[in-house]
Design a protein around this motif. Structure first.
Motif, PDB file in Angstrom:
ATOM      1  N   ILE A  32      47.277  67.597  57.588  1.00  0.00           N
ATOM      2  CA  ILE A  32      46.577  66.457  56.988  1.00  0.00           C
ATOM      3  C   ILE A  32      45.175  66.430  57.568  1.00  0.00           C
ATOM      4  CG2 ILE A  32      46.506  63.957  56.771  1.00  0.00           C
ATOM      5  CD1 ILE A  32      49.561  63.978  57.027  1.00  0.00           C
ATOM      6  N   ILE A  33      44.180  66.582  56.717  1.00  0.00           N
ATOM      7  CA  ILE A  33      42.792  66.642  57.158  1.00  0.00           C
ATOM      8  C   ILE A  33      42.138  65.270  57.065  1.00  0.00           C
ATOM      9  CG2 ILE A  33      40.535  67.666  56.685  1.00  0.00           C
ATOM     10  CD1 ILE A  33      42.086  70.113  55.615  1.00  0.00           C
ATOM     11  N   GLN A  34      42.452  64.536  56.002  1.00  0.00           N
ATOM     12  CA  GLN A  34      41.867  63.213  55.820  1.00  0.00           C
ATOM     13  C   GLN A  34      42.777  62.354  54.963  1.00  0.00           C
ATOM     14  OE1 GLN A  34      38.107  63.902  53.936  1.00  0.00           O
ATOM     15  NE2 GLN A  34      38.979  64.201  51.919  1.00  0.00           N
ATOM     16  N   LEU A  35      42.622  61.034  55.098  1.00  0.00           N
ATOM     17  CA  LEU A  35      43.363  60.082  54.278  1.00  0.00           C
ATOM     18  C   LEU A  35      42.359  59.182  53.577  1.00  0.00           C
ATOM     19  CD1 LEU A  35      46.227  58.895  56.652  1.00  0.00           C
ATOM     20  CD2 LEU A  35      46.459  60.307  54.637  1.00  0.00           C
ATOM     21  N   GLY A  40      38.271  53.021  53.165  1.00  0.00           N
ATOM     22  CA  GLY A  40      37.404  54.187  53.276  1.00  0.00           C
ATOM     23  C   GLY A  40      38.249  55.411  53.603  1.00  0.00           C
ATOM     24  N   THR A  41      37.592  56.480  53.987  1.00  0.00           N
ATOM     25  CA  THR A  41      38.280  57.726  54.296  1.00  0.00           C
ATOM     26  C   THR A  41      38.433  57.862  55.800  1.00  0.00           C
ATOM     27  OG1 THR A  41      37.316  58.732  52.337  1.00  0.00           O
ATOM     28  CG2 THR A  41      38.236  60.224  53.961  1.00  0.00           C
ATOM     29  N   VAL A  42      39.652  58.183  56.240  1.00  0.00           N
ATOM     30  CA  VAL A  42      39.925  58.405  57.655  1.00  0.00           C
ATOM     31  C   VAL A  42      39.870  59.909  57.898  1.00  0.00           C
ATOM     32  CG1 VAL A  42      41.561  58.042  59.530  1.00  0.00           C
ATOM     33  CG2 VAL A  42      41.454  56.400  57.654  1.00  0.00           C
ATOM     34  N   TYR A  51      45.217  55.566  63.025  1.00  0.00           N
ATOM     35  CA  TYR A  51      45.444  54.861  61.760  1.00  0.00           C
ATOM     36  C   TYR A  51      46.931  54.846  61.399  1.00  0.00           C
ATOM     37  CZ  TYR A  51      45.098  53.391  56.949  1.00  0.00           C
ATOM     38  OH  TYR A  51      45.263  52.696  55.787  1.00  0.00           O
ATOM     39  N   ILE A  52      47.575  56.003  61.517  1.00  0.00           N
ATOM     40  CA  ILE A  52      49.000  56.109  61.169  1.00  0.00           C
ATOM     41  C   ILE A  52      49.849  55.296  62.134  1.00  0.00           C
ATOM     42  CG2 ILE A  52      50.935  57.729  61.030  1.00  0.00           C
ATOM     43  CD1 ILE A  52      48.846  59.799  59.992  1.00  0.00           C
ATOM     44  N   LEU A  53      49.520  55.360  63.424  1.00  0.00           N
ATOM     45  CA  LEU A  53      50.252  54.594  64.432  1.00  0.00           C
ATOM     46  C   LEU A  53      50.155  53.094  64.147  1.00  0.00           C
ATOM     47  CD1 LEU A  53      51.807  54.851  67.133  1.00  0.00           C
ATOM     48  CD2 LEU A  53      49.621  54.472  68.257  1.00  0.00           C
ATOM     49  N   ASN A  54      48.946  52.603  63.887  1.00  0.00           N
ATOM     50  CA  ASN A  54      48.759  51.180  63.584  1.00  0.00           C
ATOM     51  C   ASN A  54      49.453  50.784  62.293  1.00  0.00           C
ATOM     52  OD1 ASN A  54      47.289  50.642  65.888  1.00  0.00           O
ATOM     53  ND2 ASN A  54      45.354  51.217  64.924  1.00  0.00           N
ATOM     54  N   TYR A  55      49.429  51.670  61.303  1.00  0.00           N
ATOM     55  CA  TYR A  55      50.086  51.382  60.023  1.00  0.00           C
ATOM     56  C   TYR A  55      51.583  51.132  60.229  1.00  0.00           C
ATOM     57  CZ  TYR A  55      52.102  52.051  55.410  1.00  0.00           C
ATOM     58  OH  TYR A  55      52.826  51.889  54.256  1.00  0.00           O
TER      59      TYR A  55
END
Length: 62
Positions: A32-35, A40-42, A51-55
């Motif tokens: 996974i390079i970006q989300l 916006g774009t991570v 970002y994934i951890l907080n999600y």
């Protein structure tokens, strides 16, 4: 005859580049390079991790 087989392995043949491209492509697909999100774009490994951890923390709670 054996010498020719050894050279073919060392130098490669017409399919060598093709198989390397396939193998590298499969490796890239797993990464996974970006989300892209509404915010916006991570981009970047550490940013994605945070970002994934907080999600999931918000999704399942502490």
């Amino acid at each position: 005859a054996l010498r020719a087989k050894v050279l073919k392995v060392v130098q490669g043949d017409d399919n060598t580049q093709f198989f390397h491209m396939i193998a590298n492509g499969k490796h890239r697909k797993k990464k996974i390079i970006q989300l892209k999100q509404d915010e916006g774009t991570v981009v970047g490994h550490e940013n994605l991790k945070l970002y994934i951890l907080n999600y999931y923390k918000q999704l399942f709670g502490p």
